[in-house]
Design an enzyme around this catalytic site. Structure first.
Site, PDB file in Angstrom:
ATOM      1  N   CYS A  98       0.768  -1.096   0.116  1.00  0.00           N
ATOM      2  CA  CYS A  98      -0.046   0.073   0.092  1.00  0.00           C
ATOM      3  C   CYS A  98       1.044   1.138   0.099  1.00  0.00           C
ATOM      4  O   CYS A  98       1.777   1.451   0.952  1.00  0.00           O
ATOM      5  CB  CYS A  98      -0.843   0.026   1.239  1.00  0.00           C
ATOM      6  N   CYS A 105      -3.006  15.104   2.663  1.00  0.00           N
ATOM      7  CA  CYS A 105      -4.028  15.071   1.341  1.00  0.00           C
ATOM      8  C   CYS A 105      -4.648  16.263   1.762  1.00  0.00           C
ATOM      9  O   CYS A 105      -5.162  16.663   2.712  1.00  0.00           O
ATOM     10  CB  CYS A 105      -4.739  13.797   1.738  1.00  0.00           C
ATOM     11  N   CYS A 109     -11.591  14.458   3.532  1.00  0.00           N
ATOM     12  CA  CYS A 109     -12.632  13.469   3.848  1.00  0.00           C
ATOM     13  C   CYS A 109     -12.387  13.498   5.538  1.00  0.00           C
ATOM     14  O   CYS A 109     -11.474  13.079   5.956  1.00  0.00           O
ATOM     15  CB  CYS A 109     -12.381  12.173   3.290  1.00  0.00           C
ATOM     16  N   CYS A 112     -10.998  10.297   7.464  1.00  0.00           N
ATOM     17  CA  CYS A 112      -9.553   9.802   7.158  1.00  0.00           C
ATOM     18  C   CYS A 112      -8.710  10.569   7.945  1.00  0.00           C
ATOM     19  O   CYS A 112      -8.605  11.811   8.010  1.00  0.00           O
ATOM     20  CB  CYS A 112      -9.461   9.940   5.721  1.00  0.00           C
ATOM     21  N   GLY A 160      -2.659  10.386   0.468  1.00  0.00           N
ATOM     22  CA  GLY A 160      -2.795  10.888  -0.324  1.00  0.00           C
ATOM     23  C   GLY A 160      -3.754  10.623  -1.620  1.00  0.00           C
ATOM     24  O   GLY A 160      -4.364   9.398  -1.574  1.00  0.00           O
ATOM     25  N   GLU A 161      -4.121  11.571  -2.443  1.00  0.00           N
ATOM     26  CA  GLU A 161      -5.035  11.420  -3.721  1.00  0.00           C
ATOM     27  C   GLU A 161      -4.086  11.405  -5.022  1.00  0.00           C
ATOM     28  O   GLU A 161      -3.822  12.195  -5.493  1.00  0.00           O
ATOM     29  CB  GLU A 161      -5.993  12.253  -3.641  1.00  0.00           C
ATOM     30  N   LEU A 214     -16.635   5.777  -2.859  1.00  0.00           N
ATOM     31  CA  LEU A 214     -17.988   6.406  -2.994  1.00  0.00           C
ATOM     32  C   LEU A 214     -18.286   6.919  -1.504  1.00  0.00           C
ATOM     33  O   LEU A 214     -18.723   8.033  -1.436  1.00  0.00           O
ATOM     34  CB  LEU A 214     -19.011   5.249  -3.615  1.00  0.00           C
ATOM     35  N   HIS A 215     -18.569   6.058  -0.504  1.00  0.00           N
ATOM     36  CA  HIS A 215     -19.062   6.313   0.699  1.00  0.00           C
ATOM     37  C   HIS A 215     -20.431   6.863   0.920  1.00  0.00           C
ATOM     38  O   HIS A 215     -21.013   6.411   2.088  1.00  0.00           O
ATOM     39  CB  HIS A 215     -18.096   7.289   1.528  1.00  0.00           C
ATOM     40  N   CYS A 332      -6.208   1.039   6.492  1.00  0.00           N
ATOM     41  CA  CYS A 332      -6.693   2.070   5.453  1.00  0.00           C
ATOM     42  C   CYS A 332      -7.257   3.349   6.457  1.00  0.00           C
ATOM     43  O   CYS A 332      -8.086   3.361   7.234  1.00  0.00           O
ATOM     44  CB  CYS A 332      -7.904   1.600   4.692  1.00  0.00           C
TER      45      CYS A 332
HETATM   46  N1  SAH Z   1      -7.187   9.133  -1.898  1.00  0.00           N
HETATM   47  C1  SAH Z   1      -7.525   7.985  -2.235  1.00  0.00           C
HETATM   48  C2  SAH Z   1      -6.634   6.723  -1.733  1.00  0.00           C
HETATM   49  C3  SAH Z   1      -6.213   6.835  -0.519  1.00  0.00           C
HETATM   50  S1  SAH Z   1      -7.295   6.505   0.804  1.00  0.00           S
HETATM   51  C4  SAH Z   1      -9.018   7.473  -2.050  1.00  0.00           C
HETATM   52  O1  SAH Z   1      -9.545   7.987  -1.048  1.00  0.00           O
HETATM   53  O2  SAH Z   1      -9.491   6.416  -2.268  1.00  0.00           O
HETATM   54  C5  SAH Z   1      -7.564   4.678   0.649  1.00  0.00           C
HETATM   55  C6  SAH Z   1      -8.823   4.211   1.015  1.00  0.00           C
HETATM   56  O3  SAH Z   1      -8.792   4.269   2.799  1.00  0.00           O
HETATM   57  C7  SAH Z   1      -9.946   4.843   0.677  1.00  0.00           C
HETATM   58  O4  SAH Z   1     -10.924   3.804   0.045  1.00  0.00           O
HETATM   59  C8  SAH Z   1     -10.556   5.405   1.867  1.00  0.00           C
HETATM   60  O5  SAH Z   1     -11.925   5.651   1.661  1.00  0.00           O
HETATM   61  C9  SAH Z   1     -10.186   4.436   2.829  1.00  0.00           C
HETATM   62  N2  SAH Z   1     -10.283   4.776   4.363  1.00  0.00           N
HETATM   63  C10 SAH Z   1      -9.920   6.523   4.584  1.00  0.00           C
HETATM   64  N3  SAH Z   1     -10.241   6.652   5.986  1.00  0.00           N
HETATM   65  C11 SAH Z   1     -10.605   5.494   6.569  1.00  0.00           C
HETATM   66  C12 SAH Z   1     -10.926   4.892   7.679  1.00  0.00           C
HETATM   67  N4  SAH Z   1     -10.578   5.843   8.516  1.00  0.00           N
HETATM   68  N5  SAH Z   1     -11.325   3.823   7.660  1.00  0.00           N
HETATM   69  C13 SAH Z   1     -11.406   2.754   6.886  1.00  0.00           C
HETATM   70  N6  SAH Z   1     -11.013   3.100   5.574  1.00  0.00           N
HETATM   71  C14 SAH Z   1     -10.697   4.397   5.274  1.00  0.00           C
HETATM   72 FE1  SF4 Z   2     -10.122  11.348   1.256  1.00  0.00          FE
HETATM   73 FE2  SF4 Z   2      -8.355   9.481   0.452  1.00  0.00          FE
HETATM   74 FE3  SF4 Z   2      -7.424  12.009   0.803  1.00  0.00          FE
HETATM   75 FE4  SF4 Z   2      -8.168  10.480   2.785  1.00  0.00          FE
HETATM   76  S1  SF4 Z   2      -6.716  10.139   1.738  1.00  0.00           S
HETATM   77  S2  SF4 Z   2      -8.833  12.559   2.515  1.00  0.00           S
HETATM   78  S3  SF4 Z   2      -9.920   9.062   1.884  1.00  0.00           S
HETATM   79  S4  SF4 Z   2      -8.875  11.292  -0.612  1.00  0.00           S
END
Ligand code: SAH
Ligand code: SF4
Length: 342
Positions: A98, A105, A109, A112, A160-161, A214-215, A332
């Site tokens: 990973c 980022c 969100c 996260c 990161g994104e 998506l969420h 994650c």
């Molecule tokens: N920015 C990208 C990739 C990094 S985050 C994205 O958002 O897709 C990777 C994954 O971790 C994403 O699917 C995100 O929704 C999930 N994620 C983020 N915070 C989380 C948390 N606290 N618990 C479980 N999954 C989480």
């Molecule tokens: Fe959102 Fe993915 Fe960035 Fe976390 S890493 S803030 S889930 S975009």
């Protein structure tokens, strides 16, 4: 700053040496990476010493390594102080890395940890590719029991994104595919719905796997969890996912972090199943991992089961993902080291 030199420019590190040395160095850097120049046995000692002076093979320093039985989390420190977090997970038939694509980022969100701590800077292609090279060098020396001793899969699900750092993400992927010999299918780019990047990705030559986070399917609720929804609303994101599927013939994964009382209703499950059916996607549900700056919690076991049950009944293919690495803060959404450790 570049931490793993572009394969085509490795010769610049070897001034005055015959050109076959460049190929040897490419092998050590990308194909059979090693943790120290001492192990680059077919290179003369003075060349090795010169490379070591330039902090080869990895300019990043390993600051911390935390391991559980089948998961390892690394914290690397760049010369400018920026931290990079990377998680290695061993499974029976695959070893998945990973990787992070940015320090922090900017997407914000709410659930996260990376998003909660804001954005520092992009990682460059060398810093992204070096995470894979380091993991391969590590695995060659200390394989995870019952798992392949090489990274077989890469997921851009660290900090990161990736599609907001498009150029470096693509260049890192090019090196993984063209120089490290990885299959594009085994590399998954995960995006929160950065639509311009999704469209560009559809035009790249490789059949990369795409995961879309998506969420929520309810626009107002999604905007609360994923602020980027105000800029690229869910309908646009789903259209871009469909276009990717049609262009590549690769099934999209829809990622859904399940949060108690936020997105765990039957209405959400029905809406998600409808989208999954429409674009032939697979749904990955993961229960929320707790983060420091939010009081959100994961739903209880029965609610998770009911949500999954509704999805299946509504015709979606669904997997409940495990919360691998939670005990070492490597799951994650838990990667967050940023300003507080600089
Ligand atoms: N920015 C990208 C990739 C990094 S985050 C994205 O958002 O897709 C990777 C994954 O971790 C994403 O699917 C995100 O929704 C999930 N994620 C983020 N915070 C989380 C948390 N606290 N618990 C479980 N999954 C989480
Ligand atoms: Fe959102 Fe993915 Fe960035 Fe976390 S890493 S803030 S889930 S975009």
């Amino acid at each position: 700053m570049v931490y793993l030199t572009e394969p085509e420019r490795l010769g610049e590190l070897l001034e005055g040496e015959p050109s076959f040395r460049t190929n040897q160095l490419r092998e050590w850097a990308y194909v059979h990476p090693v943790l120290s120049t001492d192990a680059m046995t077919n290179l003369p000692t003075d060349v090795r010493a010169k490379l070591a002076d330039q902090h080869w093979p990895f300019v990043v320093e390993l600051e911390q390594s935390t391991a559980s039985r089948d998961t390892v989390k690394w914290l690397f420190r760049c010369p400018d102080g920026a931290p990079i977090e990377t998680v290695l997970m061993g499974y029976k038939n695959r070893t998945t890395l990973c990787v992070s694509s940015q320090v922090g980022c900017a997407m914000g969100c709410t659930f996260c940890a990376t998003g909660q701590f804001g954005f520092d800077r992009h990682l460059d292609a060398g810093e992204i590719a070096a995470q894979v090279a380091y993991a391969n060098a590590y695995l060659a020396a200390s394989p995870i029991e019952h798992s392949p001793d090489r990274v077989t899969n890469v997921v851009f699900m660290g900090m990161g994104e990736p599609l907001a750092n498009y150029r470096h993400t693509i260049e890192a992927i090019r090196r993984m595919v063209e120089t490290m010999g990885m299959s594009a299918r085994s590399i998954t780019v995960s995006t929160v719905g950065f639509v311009p990047g999704m469209k560009k990705l559809a035009e790249e030559p490789w059949p990369l796997s795409l995961a879309v986070s998506l969420h929520s399917t309810i626009p107002a609720e999604r905007s609360l969890l994923v602020p980027l929804n105000d800029r690229y609303p869910i309908d646009m994101v789903v259209d871009a996912a469909r276009e990717y599927y049609e262009a590549k013939g690769r099934r999209i994964s829809l990622e859904w972090t399940l949060i108690a009382g936020e997105n765990d209703s039957d209405e959400e499950a029905v809406g998600l199943a409808r989208i999954a059916r429409q674009i032939h996607a697979h749904v990955n549900v993961i229960a929320l991992n707790p983060t420091p700056l939010s009081t959100d919690t994961a739903p209880d076991h029965d609610t998770i089961r009911r949500f999954i049950g509704t999805l299946s009944r509504e015709g979606a293919n669904v997997t409940l993902r495990d919360t691998r690495g939670q005990e070492i803060d490597a799951a994650c959404g838990q990667l967050r080291l940023r300003a507080e450790s600089m």
